[in-house]
Design a protein around this motif. Structure first.
Motif, PDB file in Angstrom:
ATOM      1  N   CYS A 151      -9.447   5.903  -4.364  1.00 35.84           N
ATOM      2  CA  CYS A 151      -8.458   4.822  -4.447  1.00 35.84           C
ATOM      3  C   CYS A 151      -7.793   4.589  -3.098  1.00 35.84           C
ATOM      4  O   CYS A 151      -7.645   3.439  -2.673  1.00 35.84           O
ATOM      5  CB  CYS A 151      -7.405   5.137  -5.500  1.00 35.84           C
ATOM      6  SG  CYS A 151      -8.005   4.977  -7.190  1.00 35.84           S
ATOM      7  N   CYS A 152      -7.402   5.668  -2.436  1.00 32.14           N
ATOM      8  CA  CYS A 152      -6.778   5.520  -1.117  1.00 32.14           C
ATOM      9  C   CYS A 152      -7.760   4.901  -0.127  1.00 32.14           C
ATOM     10  O   CYS A 152      -7.390   4.014   0.648  1.00 32.14           O
ATOM     11  CB  CYS A 152      -6.303   6.872  -0.609  1.00 32.14           C
ATOM     12  SG  CYS A 152      -4.903   7.531  -1.527  1.00 32.14           S
ATOM     13  N   ILE A 205      -8.368   9.959  -6.550  1.00 36.39           N
ATOM     14  CA  ILE A 205      -7.237   9.611  -5.682  1.00 36.39           C
ATOM     15  C   ILE A 205      -7.735   9.280  -4.274  1.00 36.39           C
ATOM     16  O   ILE A 205      -7.318   8.279  -3.681  1.00 36.39           O
ATOM     17  CB  ILE A 205      -6.204  10.758  -5.653  1.00 36.39           C
ATOM     18  CG1 ILE A 205      -5.488  10.835  -7.003  1.00 36.39           C
ATOM     19  CG2 ILE A 205      -5.199  10.567  -4.524  1.00 36.39           C
ATOM     20  CD1 ILE A 205      -4.615  12.058  -7.161  1.00 36.39           C
ATOM     21  N   PHE A 206      -8.656  10.093  -3.746  1.00 34.50           N
ATOM     22  CA  PHE A 206      -9.198   9.813  -2.421  1.00 34.50           C
ATOM     23  C   PHE A 206      -9.954   8.492  -2.399  1.00 34.50           C
ATOM     24  O   PHE A 206      -9.849   7.721  -1.450  1.00 34.50           O
ATOM     25  CB  PHE A 206     -10.106  10.948  -1.939  1.00 34.50           C
ATOM     26  CG  PHE A 206      -9.348  12.134  -1.411  1.00 34.50           C
ATOM     27  CD1 PHE A 206      -8.381  11.992  -0.440  1.00 34.50           C
ATOM     28  CD2 PHE A 206      -9.608  13.397  -1.897  1.00 34.50           C
ATOM     29  CE1 PHE A 206      -7.681  13.081   0.050  1.00 34.50           C
ATOM     30  CE2 PHE A 206      -8.919  14.496  -1.423  1.00 34.50           C
ATOM     31  CZ  PHE A 206      -7.951  14.340  -0.445  1.00 34.50           C
ATOM     32  N   MET A 208       0.834  -1.197   0.000  1.00 31.95           N
ATOM     33  CA  MET A 208       0.000   0.000   0.000  1.00 31.95           C
ATOM     34  C   MET A 208       0.875   1.257   0.000  1.00 31.95           C
ATOM     35  O   MET A 208       0.606   2.203  -0.736  1.00 31.95           O
ATOM     36  CB  MET A 208      -0.913   0.009   1.230  1.00 31.95           C
ATOM     37  CG  MET A 208      -1.844   1.204   1.292  1.00 31.95           C
ATOM     38  SD  MET A 208      -2.902   1.194   2.732  1.00 31.95           S
ATOM     39  CE  MET A 208      -1.714   1.386   4.039  1.00 31.95           C
ATOM     40  N   CYS A 243      -8.161   1.193  -0.979  1.00 27.87           N
ATOM     41  CA  CYS A 243      -6.978   0.423  -0.575  1.00 27.87           C
ATOM     42  C   CYS A 243      -7.022   0.139   0.923  1.00 27.87           C
ATOM     43  O   CYS A 243      -6.794  -0.986   1.348  1.00 27.87           O
ATOM     44  CB  CYS A 243      -5.693   1.164  -0.933  1.00 27.87           C
ATOM     45  SG  CYS A 243      -5.350   1.211  -2.699  1.00 27.87           S
ATOM     46  N   CYS A 244      -7.321   1.151   1.702  1.00 23.20           N
ATOM     47  CA  CYS A 244      -7.381   0.966   3.153  1.00 23.20           C
ATOM     48  C   CYS A 244      -8.536   0.050   3.530  1.00 23.20           C
ATOM     49  O   CYS A 244      -8.404  -0.816   4.384  1.00 23.20           O
ATOM     50  CB  CYS A 244      -7.540   2.311   3.848  1.00 23.20           C
ATOM     51  SG  CYS A 244      -6.104   3.368   3.672  1.00 23.20           S
ATOM     52  N   THR A 287       2.310   1.758  -3.444  1.00 19.56           N
ATOM     53  CA  THR A 287       1.305   2.273  -4.366  1.00 19.56           C
ATOM     54  C   THR A 287       1.111   3.771  -4.158  1.00 19.56           C
ATOM     55  O   THR A 287       1.076   4.533  -5.121  1.00 19.56           O
ATOM     56  CB  THR A 287      -0.034   1.537  -4.146  1.00 19.56           C
ATOM     57  OG1 THR A 287       0.181   0.138  -4.306  1.00 19.56           O
ATOM     58  CG2 THR A 287      -1.078   2.011  -5.132  1.00 19.56           C
ATOM     59  N   ARG A 288       0.999   4.189  -2.918  1.00 15.82           N
ATOM     60  CA  ARG A 288       0.804   5.612  -2.632  1.00 15.82           C
ATOM     61  C   ARG A 288       2.036   6.416  -3.043  1.00 15.82           C
ATOM     62  O   ARG A 288       1.912   7.509  -3.589  1.00 15.82           O
ATOM     63  CB  ARG A 288       0.499   5.822  -1.156  1.00 15.82           C
ATOM     64  CG  ARG A 288      -0.891   5.330  -0.789  1.00 15.82           C
ATOM     65  CD  ARG A 288      -1.200   5.555   0.640  1.00 15.82           C
ATOM     66  NE  ARG A 288      -2.530   5.028   0.947  1.00 15.82           N
ATOM     67  CZ  ARG A 288      -2.991   4.890   2.153  1.00 15.82           C
ATOM     68  NH1 ARG A 288      -2.253   5.228   3.186  1.00 15.82           N
ATOM     69  NH2 ARG A 288      -4.197   4.404   2.351  1.00 15.82           N
ATOM     70  N   THR A 289       3.221   5.876  -2.805  1.00 15.22           N
ATOM     71  CA  THR A 289       4.448   6.557  -3.205  1.00 15.22           C
ATOM     72  C   THR A 289       4.504   6.712  -4.714  1.00 15.22           C
ATOM     73  O   THR A 289       4.873   7.764  -5.231  1.00 15.22           O
ATOM     74  CB  THR A 289       5.680   5.777  -2.695  1.00 15.22           C
ATOM     75  OG1 THR A 289       5.573   5.621  -1.286  1.00 15.22           O
ATOM     76  CG2 THR A 289       6.977   6.499  -3.026  1.00 15.22           C
TER      77      THR A 289
END
Length: 185
Positions: free
Chosen positions: A123-124, A120-121, A16, A127-128, A19-21
């Motif tokens: 997706c984040c 983006i929000f 995770m 993911c969480c 991916t965020r990086t």
């Protein structure tokens, strides 16, 4: 929690973070590219020389703004991010493309930027959320396995007790009276 579960969670967390990086690096690259592209302009010329020509001629110079109502080619007012109404109304201003007015361009870019930020929000968040769902499943599976192990252990204890009771009965060592063996002597 077992070692395998801990390693799995660590790997999922690391994935995770990667991916965020990557997403942040990608956005930084795109922004840097856009800024660099915007700064590469044709040789500096005076935009007012292109007045009373066509929109296409005026907009060949990236730093120029075409005003349809006055048919003037003016330097883009860089200090005030958006051109003021006294310079040229937004609905009549053209910058970059002659077929799209500045107002529509701003709205379109704002909507696209908003959609990207929301994506983006989401997706984040997904993911969480997906990581938490996976850990809940692992927790439930671990709990079921622990319950099953406890059940098997209790069965083995009951079986061992039954065998011990049979042996005590066979050799006359009943548990009814702990001193009975000493009385018979």
């Amino acid at each position: 929690m077992t070692r395998a579960e801990t390693q799995h969670r660590s790997a999922a967390f690391a994935n995770m973070i990667q991916t965020r990086t990557f997403l942040l690096s990608f956005l930084f690259f795109v922004f840097s590219f856009a800024v660099g592209f915007a700064q590469t302009t044709s040789p500096v010329t005076n935009c007012t020389l292109k007045s009373n020509t066509t929109c296409e001629e005026c907009l060949k110079i990236v730093s120029c703004l075409w005003c349809i109502s006055s048919q003037k080619c003016i330097d883009y007012p860089v200090k005030s991010i958006l051109p003021s109404h006294s310079v040229c109304p937004l609905s009549d201003a053209r910058w970059g493309m002659c077929w799209m007015n500045f107002q529509t361009l701003i709205i379109t870019i704002s909507v696209i930027a908003g959609v990207i930020v929301i994506a983006i929000f989401v997706c984040c968040f997904c993911c969480c959320k997906c990581e938490n769902i996976g850990s809940r499943r692992n927790d439930e599976r671990t709990e079921r396995q622990a319950h099953l192990r406890k059940f098997r252990q209790e069965e083995r204890k009951a079986e061992m007790k039954k065998r011990h009771d049979e042996m005590r009965l066979k050799y006359g060592l009943t548990k009814d009276n702990p001193y009975s063996r000493f009385e018979n002597s």
